[in-house]
Design a protein around this motif. Structure first.
Motif, mmCIF file in Angstrom:
data_model
loop_
_atom_site.group_PDB
_atom_site.id
_atom_site.type_symbol
_atom_site.label_atom_id
_atom_site.label_comp_id
_atom_site.label_asym_id
_atom_site.label_seq_id
_atom_site.Cartn_x
_atom_site.Cartn_y
_atom_site.Cartn_z
ATOM 1 N N PHE A 277 6.777 13.177 25.660
ATOM 2 C CA PHE A 277 5.831 13.780 24.725
ATOM 3 C C PHE A 277 6.259 15.212 24.414
ATOM 4 C CE2 PHE A 277 2.030 15.614 23.040
ATOM 5 C CZ PHE A 277 1.188 14.584 22.634
ATOM 6 N N GLY A 278 6.580 15.968 25.476
ATOM 7 C CA GLY A 278 6.981 17.354 25.294
ATOM 8 C C GLY A 278 8.263 17.497 24.507
ATOM 9 N N ASP A 279 9.235 16.624 24.764
ATOM 10 C CA ASP A 279 10.505 16.702 24.048
ATOM 11 C C ASP A 279 10.327 16.383 22.571
ATOM 12 O OD1 ASP A 279 13.387 15.650 23.216
ATOM 13 O OD2 ASP A 279 13.617 16.807 25.057
ATOM 14 N N GLY A 280 9.569 15.317 22.286
ATOM 15 C CA GLY A 280 9.325 14.967 20.886
ATOM 16 C C GLY A 280 8.558 16.046 20.162
ATOM 17 N N LEU A 281 7.585 16.613 20.857
ATOM 18 C CA LEU A 281 6.790 17.689 20.275
ATOM 19 C C LEU A 281 7.658 18.909 19.983
ATOM 20 C CD1 LEU A 281 4.139 19.066 19.516
ATOM 21 C CD2 LEU A 281 3.713 19.456 21.940
ATOM 22 N N VAL A 282 8.531 19.244 20.919
ATOM 23 C CA VAL A 282 9.395 20.410 20.740
ATOM 24 C C VAL A 282 10.407 20.179 19.623
ATOM 25 C CG1 VAL A 282 11.278 21.707 21.821
ATOM 26 C CG2 VAL A 282 9.102 21.423 23.009
ATOM 27 N N ASN A 283 10.942 18.981 19.538
ATOM 28 C CA ASN A 283 11.878 18.697 18.434
ATOM 29 C C ASN A 283 11.204 18.937 17.085
ATOM 30 O OD1 ASN A 283 13.853 17.987 20.258
ATOM 31 N ND2 ASN A 283 13.507 15.789 20.066
ATOM 32 N N ALA A 284 9.935 18.521 16.996
ATOM 33 C CA ALA A 284 9.190 18.742 15.754
ATOM 34 C C ALA A 284 8.915 20.232 15.546
ATOM 35 C CB ALA A 284 7.880 17.961 15.792
ATOM 36 N N LEU A 285 8.498 20.918 16.614
ATOM 37 C CA LEU A 285 8.239 22.357 16.522
ATOM 38 C C LEU A 285 9.504 23.125 16.143
ATOM 39 C CD1 LEU A 285 5.948 23.153 19.602
ATOM 40 C CD2 LEU A 285 5.358 23.463 17.196
ATOM 41 N N TYR A 286 10.621 22.747 16.755
ATOM 42 C CA TYR A 286 11.874 23.463 16.494
ATOM 43 C C TYR A 286 12.312 23.292 15.041
ATOM 44 C CZ TYR A 286 16.359 25.639 17.477
ATOM 45 O OH TYR A 286 17.438 26.492 17.483
ATOM 46 N N SER A 287 12.041 22.129 14.484
ATOM 47 C CA SER A 287 12.362 21.902 13.069
ATOM 48 C C SER A 287 11.542 22.830 12.181
ATOM 49 C CB SER A 287 12.094 20.442 12.688
ATOM 50 O OG SER A 287 12.933 19.575 13.415
ATOM 51 N N VAL A 288 10.262 23.017 12.528
ATOM 52 C CA VAL A 288 9.413 23.939 11.774
ATOM 53 C C VAL A 288 9.937 25.366 11.917
ATOM 54 C CG1 VAL A 288 7.081 24.904 11.558
ATOM 55 C CG2 VAL A 288 7.386 22.460 12.043
ATOM 56 N N TYR A 289 10.340 25.732 13.129
ATOM 57 C CA TYR A 289 10.886 27.076 13.389
ATOM 58 C C TYR A 289 12.150 27.321 12.563
ATOM 59 C CZ TYR A 289 13.538 30.611 16.015
ATOM 60 O OH TYR A 289 14.302 31.694 16.387
ATOM 61 N N LYS A 290 13.072 26.357 12.574
ATOM 62 C CA LYS A 290 14.350 26.525 11.849
ATOM 63 C C LYS A 290 14.135 26.513 10.346
ATOM 64 C CE LYS A 290 17.751 27.059 13.434
ATOM 65 N NZ LYS A 290 18.366 28.335 13.850
ATOM 66 N N ALA A 291 13.029 25.914 9.903
ATOM 67 C CA ALA A 291 12.747 25.900 8.455
ATOM 68 C C ALA A 291 12.257 27.259 7.972
ATOM 69 C CB ALA A 291 11.707 24.823 8.144
ATOM 70 N N GLY A 292 12.047 28.201 8.913
ATOM 71 C CA GLY A 292 11.713 29.568 8.522
ATOM 72 C C GLY A 292 10.236 29.840 8.346
ATOM 73 N N ASN A 293 9.391 29.057 9.012
ATOM 74 C CA ASN A 293 7.952 29.292 8.932
ATOM 75 C C ASN A 293 7.641 30.713 9.398
ATOM 76 O OD1 ASN A 293 5.161 29.437 9.999
ATOM 77 N ND2 ASN A 293 5.066 27.291 9.402
ATOM 78 N N ILE A 294 7.100 31.517 8.500
ATOM 79 C CA ILE A 294 6.945 32.949 8.746
ATOM 80 C C ILE A 294 5.965 33.259 9.878
ATOM 81 C CG2 ILE A 294 5.108 33.307 7.033
ATOM 82 C CD1 ILE A 294 6.572 35.971 6.324
ATOM 83 N N GLU A 295 4.979 32.376 10.087
ATOM 84 C CA GLU A 295 3.970 32.620 11.118
ATOM 85 C C GLU A 295 4.265 31.844 12.396
ATOM 86 O OE1 GLU A 295 0.947 34.404 11.824
ATOM 87 O OE2 GLU A 295 2.055 35.646 10.405
ATOM 88 N N PHE A 296 5.452 31.236 12.474
ATOM 89 C CA PHE A 296 5.736 30.339 13.593
ATOM 90 C C PHE A 296 5.578 31.040 14.941
ATOM 91 C CE2 PHE A 296 8.325 28.401 16.837
ATOM 92 C CZ PHE A 296 8.027 27.061 16.708
ATOM 93 N N LYS A 297 6.187 32.207 15.106
ATOM 94 C CA LYS A 297 6.192 32.865 16.415
ATOM 95 C C LYS A 297 4.782 33.228 16.868
ATOM 96 C CE LYS A 297 10.863 34.687 15.858
ATOM 97 N NZ LYS A 297 11.712 35.908 15.789
ATOM 98 N N ASN A 298 3.991 33.770 15.970
ATOM 99 C CA ASN A 298 2.612 34.117 16.345
ATOM 100 C C ASN A 298 1.801 32.872 16.677
ATOM 101 O OD1 ASN A 298 2.970 36.907 16.082
ATOM 102 N ND2 ASN A 298 2.442 36.888 13.911
ATOM 103 N N ASN A 299 1.992 31.820 15.877
ATOM 104 C CA ASN A 299 1.288 30.566 16.154
ATOM 105 C C ASN A 299 1.734 29.966 17.486
ATOM 106 O OD1 ASN A 299 -0.323 30.507 13.845
ATOM 107 N ND2 ASN A 299 1.249 29.479 12.626
#
Length: 611
Positions: A540-562
């Protein structure tokens, strides 16, 4: 903190261990004084006395009165409970951590048992709370939440507590189960820990611990890996009747309690504890199993080709690739690598990480009797986490350091929620750890200089992801099958071994042959004993992180604060609410497929490097 050099890995390997130690450098050991200065500290008896008094006072003040107290009264009730939990948690953390440092030390085992007995006895006065709270009418609870915003903060904890309402027993039975636990599951868990830590594995006229013999399975030399696998198999076979007895007893005990509570499946209690819907777990499990041919089967076919073998043996599963002369990574280098990876993501990480290295919050030495594996123990919200490692200088050990530091960061940030809300459901508990691994991997991958180095790094990461996702879901299926089969009667070691082999063939694929004795390798996996069905949390954690990391690499401006808000939330919100700012939904089967696609993409690149 005073750092101590590793003196020896076992009684017969002083010179070799000292040589390895010199390359790795000084390794830290815990300084537990932030909990208590010693097992004879006067504060321990004082805190035990306070726990006894507070539990008694709590019962006198609130038992049979929850239906009549006001919203502010309910808030004070929870605050009183948090104070008690903090004292009990401090006592149990200290006793447990000392025990894990040397599980073969009878004085430490006795100290833990004595503390556990007293805590169980005193806390039996608190059993009424959940039962009585769950008898409150929904309308009454809603009214109280609306009247007091500070009380409303605990709403998620209330929802989780009331999810158990259909499965509660009467007060006497709940009290019985609570008090009986110290001679039930807890005792069998301790027997497993003491047995597994005391095992000695003969290797080239040396006696090695479990951690050391498993480490040999990663050696460059195939003969060494084979000898290690055979030694592991020999010792497990000698002890397989005991491990089977422990497993059969714990599964039967769980099934009896599940039957009384009317849980529909053996997995139900875990799903409730994780605050995750069964259909979400099913979606994850099915997505992973359906990916076997495109992930693990495909990768191991490649690996057999790289190793110039028609068939892989089980001791080849984690073997280094040819021409991969992996150098030992010193502790100082590992610290720099992981710290750089985290702080490059966000400089706020530095203040969270540095105390672990500077203040005795990590125990990294390998020594006889120490608990194998790795973990981060959150202790209590007014102290800090402690990390256990068995560091031996390999790249995987660096990744383990990154993983456990992620847990430590998560636990540190969530401590602001207090004792009741700081605990993170297991489904989200692996988020920061796996994300930290990904950050560290990407940092190390960017530092590769040649195509061969990149291939080795990618292959290592794919193997880690297979171990985290594919293997853990196969472990989950193994547990599901043995729990189901146990309902028809006791399972012999042969029957358990056959299920283990069947699951291994399904998940690892046709590239493997299995040595005689591999059918017993299930016996050293502690999660089957300590936390039934926990293992899917890793996937669960790995799949969740893969999805989160994709959002991070896409340049989501609020990613770090979120991301920081997610970690700081602890268990105060449901996973669906925490993922909304990232526009992610774990109940969508595509969510898991997208994560698995990352593994497939890395295998695609590895295949392209072959052409």
């Amino acid at each position: 903190m005073k750092l101590k050099t590793v003196i020896a890995y076992s009684s017969n390997t002083l010179n070799k261990a000292q040589s390895v130690s010199n390359e790795i450098g000084d390794l830290p050991e815990w300084d537990l004084s932030d909990l208590y200065t010693s097992p004879t500290a006067t504060e321990i008896n004082k805190d035990l006395s306070d726990v006894e008094k507070l539990c008694g006072a709590f019962a006198l003040k609130y038992e049979n009165k929850l239906t009549t107290i006001s919203a502010s009264g309910m808030l004070r009730c929870l605050q009183d409970q948090e104070k008690i939990n903090g004292l009990m948690g401090r006592l149990m953390s200290f006793a447990s951590l000392r025990y894990y440092q040397m599980t073969t030390d009878t004085t430490r085992a006795k100290f833990l048992s004595d503390i556990q007995d007293k805590i169980t006895e005193f806390s039996s006065r608190l059993v009424f709370f959940t039962l009585e709270f769950n008898s409150l009418k929904d309308s009454h609870l809603t009214r109280m939440l609306n009247q007091n915003s500070d009380l409303a903060r605990y709403k998620t904890a209330f929802v989780r507590m009331r999810a158990m309402k259909p499965y509660q027993l009467n007060d006497d039975l709940e009290n019985f189960l609570h008090q009986q636990s110290v001679v039930g599951a807890a005792a069998w868990n301790k027997l497993f820990d003491e047995t597994i830590s005391a095992l000695k594995f003969d290797f080239n006229n040396e006696e090695l611990s479990l951690e050391e013999i498993l480490h040999k399975l990663n050696d460059n030399n195939r003969d060494i890996r084979k000898e290690a696998a055979e030694s592991l198999s020999f010792v497990l076979n000698k002890n397989i009747n005991l491990f089977s007895r422990i497993t059969n007893t714990l599964i039967k005990e769980k099934s009896i309690e599940d039957k009384w509570r009317k849980f529909p499946t053996p997995q139900s209690s875990r799903h409730l504890a994780n605050d995750v819907e069964p259909e979400v777990v099913d979606a994850l499990r099915n997505a992973v199993v359906n990916s076997y041919s495109n992930t693990s089967h495909r990768y191991y076919k490649l690996k057999a080709k790289w190793l110039n073998l028609k068939k892989l043996q089980i001791w080849d599963r984690n073997a280094p690739l040819p021409n991969n002369e992996e150098k030992l990574i010193s502790w100082a280098e590992a610290q720099d690598i992981v710290t750089s990876a985290y702080t490059s993501f966000d400089i706020r990480m530095e203040k969270l990480i540095q105390p672990f290295f500077d203040k005795g919050w990590i125990d990294a030495t390998v020594k006889p009797g120490k608990s194998p594996g790795a973990f981060s123990h959150p202790t209590v919200t007014k102290v800090h986490p402690f990390i256990l490692l068995n560091y031996q200088g390999k790249q995987r050990d660096v990744m383990t350091l990154a993983h456990e530091l992620g847990h430590g960061i998560h636990q540190s940030l969530s401590s602001s929620q207090g004792e009741i809300l700081s605990g993170t459901p297991l489904t989200l508990a692996e988020t920061a750890s796996v994300f930290g691994e990904m950050l560290t991997f990407q940092t190390m991958l960017a530092d590769t200089r040649t195509e061969l180095e990149r291939k080795h790094m990618l292959a290592s990461k794919v193997e880690d992801m297979i171990n985290t996702v594919i293997r853990q879901i196969s472990f989950y299926d193994f547990e599901c099958r043995i729990h189901e089969r146990r309902q028809s009667g006791e399972l012999t070691p042969t029957e358990i071994g056959k299920i283990w082999l069947d699951i291994s063939r399904e998940s690892l694929g046709p590239s493997f042959e299995y040595m005689k004795g591999y059918e017993n390798f299930w016996a050293y996996v502690p999660h089957f004993i300590h936390s039934p069905f926990y293992v899917y949390a890793y996937a669960f954690g790995d799949g969740l992180v893969n999805a989160l990391y994709s959002v991070y690499k896409a340049g989501n401006i609020e990613f770090k604060n979120n991301y920081f808000r997610l970690l700081s939330s602890g268990g105060s919100k449901h996973h669906s609410e925490l993922l909304k700012p990232f526009q992610l939904n774990a109940s969508d089967p595509k969510f898991w497929s997208n994560g698995l696609n990352l593994i497939s993409a890395m295998i695609d690149e590895l295949e392209s490097l072959e052409t």
